[in-house]
Design an enzyme around this catalytic site. Structure first.
Site: not given
Ligand code: FPP
Length: 242
Positions: A20, A23, A37, A67-68
């Site tokens: 996590d 973003g 990402h 949920e994403n």
């Molecule tokens: C959560 O951070 C992250 C995700 C929803 C995406 C995670 C995906 C990757 C790390 C890429 C992995 C690649 C493969 C091929 C498996 P967020 O966007 O919720 O961050 P935030 O809480 O700061 O908004």
């Protein structure tokens, strides 16, 4: 090499990671979330090597939850594209490093090109033995349990299983993680203190670690600090300390 000396016998067999903070990592630097990402995906690739180097037997990462889908279409499309490019370019690593790859979740909901690639990776890597990498994609712990109940009920009506035969072991055979050990350690980056529907059944006795570090900043040295603390924890599984 691991940055601290950790007793090999005290290493977890199976590590789960809630990646996590991508973003926020980007927004704090004035970048679009997509950049976070992309950096998160690079960190994911490094994490595989970290675990492989330490002889950790299984790594499960939460890459996309049920949920994403509720995120803006632009972000969902970017993530799907990123999964495709990253998985395609990691194919050789999986063979070279002898890594078996499984996907947890209903991956049929992704566009055909990603779905086909996922099937190909599972097939190509199925006999690899050194490490198992589970990638949770369109995964939700509650959905997994509901699906398991549905399959079990179907088997009951087909007279393949009786009520008396149903126990925790039998039930876990209907989960995406069938045949695998439960995660010993679950790490969540990004500063939130919750599991967010990740491995709800399998995490019953997992040791939980929460760090404020945003996923793209999560370094090998912090992983080692966590492994070190894990080694000092007493796991009692509801019993009493010996
Ligand atoms: C959560 O951070 C992250 C995700 C929803 C995406 C995670 C995906 C990757 C790390 C890429 C992995 C690649 C493969 C091929 C498996 P967020 O966007 O919720 O961050 P935030 O809480 O700061 O908004």
């Amino acid at each position: 090499m691991p940055s601290v000396d950790i007793d090999k016998n005290s290493l977890p067999d199976h590590v789960g990671v809630i990646m996590d903070g991508n973003g926020r990592w980007a927004q704090r630097r004035g970048f679009p979330r997509s950049k976070g990402h992309i950096e998160g995906a690079k960190r994911f690739r490094k994490m595989i090597f970290c675990c492989r180097k330490r002889n950790i037997k299984a790594l499960t990462v939460y890459a996309f939850s049920t949920e994403n889908w509720g995120r803006p279409k632009l972000e969902v499309d970017l993530l799907i594209k990123l999964f495709k490019t990253q998985l395609q370019s990691a194919l050789l690593d999986f063979s070279d490093e002898n890594i078996k790859v499984n996907f947890l979740g209903d991956v049929s909901k992704f566009p055909d090109s990603l779905h086909m690639l996922i099937k190909k990776i599972v097939k190509i890597s199925e006999n690899n033995k050194k490490m198992t990498l589970n990638i949770a994609l369109n995964y939700g712990g509650r959905a997994e349990i509901v699906n398991a109940v549905k399959s079990l009920v179907s088997e009951y009506f087909e007279r393949k299983v009786s009520i008396a035969e149903i126990d925790e072991n039998k039930f876990s055979n209907f989960l995406y993680t069938k045949g695998q050990s439960d995660p010993d350690l679950i790490i969540r980056t990004g500063g939130e203190f919750r599991l967010s529907n990740f491995l709800l059944w399998q995490s019953a006795y997992s040791e939980l670690f929460f760090t404020k570090t945003l996923w793209p900043d999560f370094k090998e040295s912090e992983f080692d600090e966590i492994l070190n603390e894990y080694a000092s924890r007493k796991r009692r599984y509801g019993g009493i300390q010996a």
